[in-house]
Design a protein around this motif. Structure first.
Motif, PDB file in Angstrom:
ATOM      1  N   PHE A   1       0.856  -1.189   0.000  1.00 24.25           N
ATOM      2  CA  PHE A   1       0.000   0.000   0.000  1.00 24.25           C
ATOM      3  C   PHE A   1       0.892   1.239   0.000  1.00 24.25           C
ATOM      4  CE2 PHE A   1      -2.629  -3.201   2.142  1.00 24.25           C
ATOM      5  CZ  PHE A   1      -3.832  -3.071   1.474  1.00 24.25           C
ATOM      6  N   ASP A   2       0.343   2.345  -0.499  1.00 27.07           N
ATOM      7  CA  ASP A   2       1.064   3.609  -0.504  1.00 27.07           C
ATOM      8  C   ASP A   2       0.895   4.278   0.858  1.00 27.07           C
ATOM      9  OD1 ASP A   2       2.181   6.088  -0.879  1.00 27.07           O
ATOM     10  OD2 ASP A   2       0.766   6.732  -2.440  1.00 27.07           O
ATOM     11  N   GLN A   3       1.957   4.324   1.650  1.00 24.76           N
ATOM     12  CA  GLN A   3       1.884   4.890   2.994  1.00 24.76           C
ATOM     13  C   GLN A   3       1.437   6.343   2.970  1.00 24.76           C
ATOM     14  OE1 GLN A   3       5.629   5.034   5.016  1.00 24.76           O
ATOM     15  NE2 GLN A   3       4.797   5.764   6.951  1.00 24.76           N
ATOM     16  N   LYS A   4       1.733   7.060   1.896  1.00 26.68           N
ATOM     17  CA  LYS A   4       1.458   8.489   1.843  1.00 26.68           C
ATOM     18  C   LYS A   4       0.009   8.804   1.460  1.00 26.68           C
ATOM     19  CE  LYS A   4       5.742   9.545   2.756  1.00 26.68           C
ATOM     20  NZ  LYS A   4       6.101  10.169   4.064  1.00 26.68           N
ATOM     21  N   ALA A   5      -0.752   7.787   1.041  1.00 29.13           N
ATOM     22  CA  ALA A   5      -2.131   8.031   0.615  1.00 29.13           C
ATOM     23  C   ALA A   5      -2.994   8.439   1.812  1.00 29.13           C
ATOM     24  CB  ALA A   5      -2.698   6.780  -0.039  1.00 29.13           C
ATOM     25  N   ASP A   6      -4.022   9.251   1.548  1.00 27.66           N
ATOM     26  CA  ASP A   6      -4.953   9.672   2.596  1.00 27.66           C
ATOM     27  C   ASP A   6      -5.991   8.568   2.753  1.00 27.66           C
ATOM     28  OD1 ASP A   6      -5.674  11.438   4.536  1.00 27.66           O
ATOM     29  OD2 ASP A   6      -6.305  13.049   3.194  1.00 27.66           O
ATOM     30  N   GLN A   7      -5.802   7.708   3.732  1.00 26.98           N
ATOM     31  CA  GLN A   7      -6.547   6.452   3.802  1.00 26.98           C
ATOM     32  C   GLN A   7      -6.665   5.984   5.248  1.00 26.98           C
ATOM     33  OE1 GLN A   7      -3.949   3.789   1.631  1.00 26.98           O
ATOM     34  NE2 GLN A   7      -2.216   4.350   2.904  1.00 26.98           N
ATOM     35  N   TYR A   8      -7.506   4.974   5.437  1.00 24.32           N
ATOM     36  CA  TYR A   8      -7.621   4.302   6.732  1.00 24.32           C
ATOM     37  C   TYR A   8      -7.489   2.798   6.523  1.00 24.32           C
ATOM     38  CZ  TYR A   8      -9.729   8.638   8.549  1.00 24.32           C
ATOM     39  OH  TYR A   8      -9.971   9.941   8.922  1.00 24.32           O
ATOM     40  N   PHE A   9      -6.979   2.112   7.548  1.00 22.88           N
ATOM     41  CA  PHE A   9      -6.963   0.655   7.571  1.00 22.88           C
ATOM     42  C   PHE A   9      -7.760   0.183   8.783  1.00 22.88           C
ATOM     43  CE2 PHE A   9      -2.996   1.671   5.317  1.00 22.88           C
ATOM     44  CZ  PHE A   9      -3.175   0.911   4.167  1.00 22.88           C
ATOM     45  N   GLY A  10      -8.734  -0.693   8.541  1.00 18.53           N
ATOM     46  CA  GLY A  10      -9.513  -1.247   9.637  1.00 18.53           C
ATOM     47  C   GLY A  10      -8.835  -2.459  10.242  1.00 18.53           C
ATOM     48  N   THR A  11      -9.472  -3.044  11.266  1.00 16.72           N
ATOM     49  CA  THR A  11      -8.942  -4.251  11.897  1.00 16.72           C
ATOM     50  C   THR A  11      -8.746  -5.336  10.841  1.00 16.72           C
ATOM     51  OG1 THR A  11     -10.111  -3.747  13.948  1.00 16.72           O
ATOM     52  CG2 THR A  11      -9.368  -6.021  13.641  1.00 16.72           C
ATOM     53  N   PRO A  12      -7.533  -5.913  10.730  1.00 14.79           N
ATOM     54  CA  PRO A  12      -7.296  -6.968   9.735  1.00 14.79           C
ATOM     55  C   PRO A  12      -7.695  -8.336  10.280  1.00 14.79           C
ATOM     56  CG  PRO A  12      -5.250  -6.404  10.807  1.00 14.79           C
ATOM     57  CD  PRO A  12      -6.295  -5.524  11.430  1.00 14.79           C
ATOM     58  N   TYR A  13      -7.894  -9.295   9.369  1.00 12.84           N
ATOM     59  CA  TYR A  13      -8.326 -10.637   9.745  1.00 12.84           C
ATOM     60  C   TYR A  13      -7.420 -11.670   9.081  1.00 12.84           C
ATOM     61  CZ  TYR A  13     -12.712  -8.228  10.889  1.00 12.84           C
ATOM     62  OH  TYR A  13     -13.657  -7.372  11.397  1.00 12.84           O
ATOM     63  N   TRP A  14      -6.791 -12.513   9.882  1.00  9.56           N
ATOM     64  CA  TRP A  14      -6.021 -13.620   9.317  1.00  9.56           C
ATOM     65  C   TRP A  14      -6.966 -14.655   8.729  1.00  9.56           C
ATOM     66  CZ3 TRP A  14      -1.010 -14.124   8.312  1.00  9.56           C
ATOM     67  CH2 TRP A  14      -0.078 -13.339   9.017  1.00  9.56           C
ATOM     68  N   SER A  15      -6.559 -15.248   7.603  1.00 11.51           N
ATOM     69  CA  SER A  15      -7.308 -16.385   7.070  1.00 11.51           C
ATOM     70  C   SER A  15      -7.139 -17.564   8.016  1.00 11.51           C
ATOM     71  CB  SER A  15      -6.820 -16.760   5.665  1.00 11.51           C
ATOM     72  OG  SER A  15      -5.474 -17.185   5.715  1.00 11.51           O
ATOM     73  N   PHE A  16      -8.057 -18.520   7.927  1.00  9.33           N
ATOM     74  CA  PHE A  16      -8.049 -19.647   8.858  1.00  9.33           C
ATOM     75  C   PHE A  16      -6.744 -20.431   8.789  1.00  9.33           C
ATOM     76  CE2 PHE A  16      -9.112 -23.987  10.171  1.00  9.33           C
ATOM     77  CZ  PHE A  16      -9.669 -23.732  11.410  1.00  9.33           C
ATOM     78  N   ASP A  17      -6.156 -20.524   7.594  1.00 11.49           N
ATOM     79  CA  ASP A  17      -4.926 -21.316   7.441  1.00 11.49           C
ATOM     80  C   ASP A  17      -3.659 -20.474   7.497  1.00 11.49           C
ATOM     81  OD1 ASP A  17      -5.003 -19.980   5.054  1.00 11.49           O
ATOM     82  OD2 ASP A  17      -4.879 -21.761   3.788  1.00 11.49           O
ATOM     83  N   SER A  18      -3.779 -19.179   7.841  1.00 14.70           N
ATOM     84  CA  SER A  18      -2.639 -18.260   7.998  1.00 14.70           C
ATOM     85  C   SER A  18      -1.927 -17.921   6.689  1.00 14.70           C
ATOM     86  CB  SER A  18      -1.598 -18.832   8.986  1.00 14.70           C
ATOM     87  OG  SER A  18      -2.172 -19.118  10.231  1.00 14.70           O
ATOM     88  N   SER A  19      -2.516 -18.302   5.552  1.00 14.00           N
ATOM     89  CA  SER A  19      -1.831 -18.069   4.276  1.00 14.00           C
ATOM     90  C   SER A  19      -1.956 -16.628   3.795  1.00 14.00           C
ATOM     91  CB  SER A  19      -2.374 -19.011   3.205  1.00 14.00           C
ATOM     92  OG  SER A  19      -3.743 -18.733   2.938  1.00 14.00           O
TER      93      SER A  19
END
Length: 686
Positions: free
Chosen positions: A223-241
């Motif tokens: 992702f572009d760190q400089k973009a005007d954006q938000y990141f919500g709570t992330p979710y791992w897949s069940f198998d961690s892939s």
């Protein structure tokens, strides 16, 4: 029609008064919680340890016990996350979190991310670039408050299910303005410097990183760190892939999900949602990965009502699982073998929650709970059983064990005391108040204990009022309101059209217009109440805290022709003074919506102020800064308006401890002096 119904009910209560006079009234100690009264509170159910034992927190000892569903036997229980792994992190280390396999304990120290290997005690340092404005795994303030949630205690790292990797967020607050919070203790005082983005300000720059549990190079998501954006709570897949990362634009009108590789950082867009108003970045509960590693269940209000949808991991919609003009609340269990989900919803009535089951294909919807009650449900790990704690305004909390088909297996508790029927108390009723333009506003109304329709009673109108934050529920209200019922005060709560009672369809009306619809509906409700023959038309008090404080201040300015008294805690008084993420979700930026900000400001309407307003604020509030109250005080003074102010030194967005007694006594004095026209009993003020 509603008004006639309410008068009829009030008459019935009046006719019951002679009998009620032979009953005991609740004492001061009983109403304010120092002694048990008409109920004996049930211990909270906190979950299950396995299918045969649910967890209960003892209200006296605060310990957690596992309760056998067959015998009722109780044994001490320590949650896995709290068990001693033999690793002691240092005093200033934060958010110590064991890996799922128990081999590591991750934590943050001085804004960098670390772990300890349990078997060897070896300390692993994952990041090294932290400063006073760079945080790794430790959230920037606005993320803590509005996106990840206060329950995280600033934690911004997540173990993979297989314990092999850590995902974390890195925050750069360099461009975020600093807001000073001044402490007054000591000779010279001190200043807390918080990086707090107000509406329209630069937000923190955020990166999402992955690192191996044993340490090594950090892999950054693409992702572009400089973009005007938000990141919500992330979710791992069940198998961690992979990890599902929620991305949102600054305007909060476009939500995308990306599947991100923790090995390469490469991302793939798998979901794209747009709404003309806004989209909420929920703290949790939006995504449920299925163990088949092929599907996930999504919660979305994109149709105007919150529902569940079945998607493939690649982002293809299989089908809606629930539909209709009603709201799902939370997904409690997924039975993949039977292809059935179990979930909470407000379907029978918007003021009640029930448990339902439905097939993955959206068929065979079934209500599993019973009666005209609000149910709080905890399901066992396999979904074989569930505990419901249920009540309504006339029924104190009860508890039952049920099976997955909705059959009651065992009654587990009833909070009603043995002498419940020996007491007279103010009855609470669920009603609706017509808005005049199509909305029947849900309300709960508590009558005085010795209600007499020939008398005139003052009214306390308690609110919160924020978007999608309704407070009117068909639940037992306890005894805290009974002192005022004994003293002859009518107590009412009302939810407006954008409270969530009418779905996102209703909430979206607030877009770019905070304050408008809330006050229109509250003023309608106030006029409706004052038209009742037993309501004193000069004694309507409104009270609330935070957003409710904002509403109370607005009611004594914009709504001053309706409301006579206000008791406001920690109010927002002008929305450009509040944080970027919350405010802009509803209002856009001040630059984009200057007229909306002007109309929503209490300061704009201060010239209309009349009645009597008491404002309370903690001088070290890091959420709604006391700046809000100071600016309103300045405006009211310049207009030569009479009001009251109470500052709580050291108080944050709430205050407690030794100041609780003063806070309580002040409210009691205010009610007695202004609503009851008599001094408060000295015993109440201790």
């Amino acid at each position: 029609m509603k008004k006639i119904l309410l008068l009829s009910l009030a008459s019935a209560l009046c006719f019951a008064t002679p009998a009620a006079a032979q009953l005991k009234k609740l004492s001061q100690e009983q109403t304010f919680g120092k002694e048990l009264s008409i109920t004996n509170p049930l211990n909270p159910v906190t979950g299950w340890s396995d299918d045969e034992h649910y967890l209960e927190r003892d209200m006296n000892t605060r310990s957690v016990q596992a309760v056998n569903i067959k015998t009722g036997a109780k044994t001490a229980f320590t949650p896995p996350a709290e068990r001693d792994l033999g690793i002691k992190v240092k005093e200033n280390d934060k958010n110590a979190t064991p890996s799922p396999d128990g081999k590591y304990v991750a934590f943050t120290r001085d804004n960098d991310l670390y772990a300890v290997e349990v078997a060897t005690g070896k300390e692993i340092r994952y990041t090294t670039d932290a400063t006073d404005v760079i945080y790794n795994g430790y959230a920037s303030w606005v993320y803590f408050e509005e996106i990840l949630g206060r329950a995280t205690r600033y934690k911004a790292f997540w173990w993979s299910p297989d314990s092999k990797k850590l995902a974390f967020m890195r925050f750069d607050d360099t461009k975020v303005p600093m807001f000073p919070i001044n402490g007054s203790t000591g000779q010279h005082g001190y200043t807390e410097k918080t990086r707090y983005p107000k509406a329209g300000d630069p937000n923190p720059e955020v990166k999402v990183g992955f690192v191996a549990a044993e340490g090594g190079e950090v892999i950054w998501a693409d992702f572009d760190q400089k973009a005007d954006q938000y990141f919500g709570t992330p979710y791992w897949s069940f198998d961690s892939s992979s990890m599902m990362v929620q991305w949102m634009d600054r305007g909060q009108e476009n939500l995308k999900f990306y599947a991100v590789s923790p090995v390469s950082g490469a991302k793939k867009e798998i979901y794209d949602e747009k709404q003309s108003s806004w989209i909420d970045l929920a703290f949790d509960g939006r995504i449920e990965y299925l163990k088949d590693n092929k599907h996930y269940i999504l919660k979305s209000d994109k149709t105007g009502w919150a529902h569940f949808y079945l998607y493939t991991l690649g982002g293809k919609l299989i089908n809606p699982i629930t539909t209709g003009k009603w709201q799902v609340t939370d997904l409690l269990h997924v039975d993949e073998k039977k292809k059935v989900i179990y979930f909470g919803a407000r379907k029978e009535a918007s003021t009640r929650t029930d448990l339902y089951s439905v097939g993955f294909n959206g068929k065979n919807l079934k209500r599993l709970t019973f009666g005209d009650y609000t149910h709080q449900v905890a399901m066992s790990p396999s979904g074989k059983h569930f505990i419901t704690t249920y009540s309504n305004v006339n029924t104190p909390h009860k508890r039952a064990l049920m099976d997955a088909n909705g059959k009651v297996l065992k009654e587990l508790g009833d909070s009603k005391s043995a002498d419940f029927n020996n007491y007279a108390f103010g009855k609470t009723e669920m009603i609706t108040i017509p808005s005049g333009d199509g909305y029947d506003l849900p309300a709960s109304l508590t009558y005085p204990t010795d209600f007499d329709k020939t008398k005139k009673y003052p009214v306390v109108f308690s609110i919160y009022g924020g978007p999608d934050a309704g407070t009117v529920t068909n639940t037992w209200k306890g005894t805290a309101n009974q002192w005022w019922a004994n003293e002859g005060i009518i107590q009412v709560a009302v939810d407006h059209r954008a409270s969530g009672q009418f779905g996102k369809e209703g909430v979206a009306l607030m877009h770019r217009n905070l304050g408008k619809w809330e006050m229109q509906d509250y003023m309608t409700a106030g006029r409706w109440l004052k038209a009742l023959p037993y309501v004193d038309p000069g004694k309507l008090l409104i009270t609330g805290h935070s957003y409710g404080g904002y509403m109370s201040c607005l009611a004594l300015t914009y709504g001053a022709d309706v409301f006579d008294f206000g008791y406001a805690g920690a109010p927002v008084t002008s929305w450009e003074l509040y944080d970027s993420h919350y405010t802009e979700r509803f209002m856009d930026t001040p630059q984009e919506n200057p007229e909306g900000y002007k109309n929503a400001s209490v300061l704009t309407h201060a010239g209309n102020y009349k009645g009597l307003l008491r404002i309370m604020h903690g001088d070290m509030d890091d959420n709604v800064h006391m700046q809000n109250t100071i600016q309103l005080v300045d405006r009211l003074q310049n207009l030569n308006k009479h009001f009251e102010l109470m500052i709580y030194p050291g108080g944050r967005h709430g205050w407690g401890g030794v100041k609780s007694a003063h806070d309580r006594a002040q409210r009691i004095r205010f009610y007695y002096e202004n609503l009851l026209n008599k001094p408060a009993p000295a015993a109440l003020l201790k």
